[in-house]
Design an enzyme around this catalytic site. Sequence first.
Site, PDB file in Angstrom:
ATOM      1  NE  ARG A  85       5.587  -7.465  -6.404  1.00 48.66           N
ATOM      2  CZ  ARG A  85       5.751  -6.616  -7.408  1.00 48.66           C
ATOM      3  NH1 ARG A  85       5.408  -6.972  -8.652  1.00 48.66           N
ATOM      4  NH2 ARG A  85       6.242  -5.398  -7.193  1.00 48.66           N
ATOM      5  CB  ALA A  97       9.193  -0.480  -7.181  1.00 42.87           C
ATOM      6  CD  GLU A 114       6.245   2.763 -12.199  1.00 47.21           C
ATOM      7  OE1 GLU A 114       5.269   2.452 -11.493  1.00 47.21           O
ATOM      8  OE2 GLU A 114       6.416   2.328 -13.356  1.00 47.21           O
ATOM      9  CD  GLU A 118       3.727   1.254  -7.856  1.00 43.00           C
ATOM     10  OE1 GLU A 118       4.152   1.172  -6.677  1.00 43.00           O
ATOM     11  OE2 GLU A 118       4.133   0.514  -8.775  1.00 43.00           O
ATOM     12  CD  GLU A 166       0.548  -0.773 -10.687  1.00 49.92           C
ATOM     13  OE1 GLU A 166      -0.108   0.166 -11.192  1.00 49.92           O
ATOM     14  OE2 GLU A 166       1.754  -0.962 -10.922  1.00 49.92           O
TER      15      GLU A 166
END
Length: 225
Positions: A85, A97, A114, A118, A166
Amino acid sequence: MSTRGQARELDDQRDSRQVTASQQVWAGPIFTIQDEQIALAPGAEPVRRQTVAHHDAVSIVAWREGVDSSQDDGAAEILLVRQYRHPVRADLWEVPAGLLDVAGEAPAVAAGRELAEETDYEAGTWHTLVDYYASPGFTTEGCRSFLARDLSLLPEERRVPREAEEAEFVPTWFRFDDVVAAVLQGRLHNPATVAGVLAADRLRACGWEGLRPADAPWLRSPVSL
């Protein structure tokens, strides 16, 4: 607790605060910034506020236990991914998420998408855990946390290649009680993870009594993207 006391605890939306001026000062694909003047009471001098109009979001506590668990004692476990992040310059362990950025897509459908994108998993059972605003002092972003159970891995041909941050994801199963402890010890910081994990812990202690359906009413901001 009296009915009067319960009523005071309920959030509601109202349009009684007059917006006397509004200007969009920046726009991007995920959020816009509005600079506004608001009269908090009739005849009052307006105050200036900036609002980040953001997409709402969903997160998923993907749960398995018993014979499906990888734990030797069959204990409950959940899926986490580790994501960089940039605003906080940190790699965070998070529940899966994503944003509600597909027009007309129902929140539960977005959560399923999602989860698949993911983690390569799909779920047969969905419930709502908890709803909250990410930071209501400046952004419209509302968040809904889902509990996903009856999980199965997607076949290779249905898996989606992951890109950017990701692409670094390695979906990992963690013992649920260890995750709860990590939240309470201040070792996990993602808000969707904190809220979803603590809600799941509380509801599990109640025998899952009070779980809401996946399409339960949701108090979303009327000006979210």
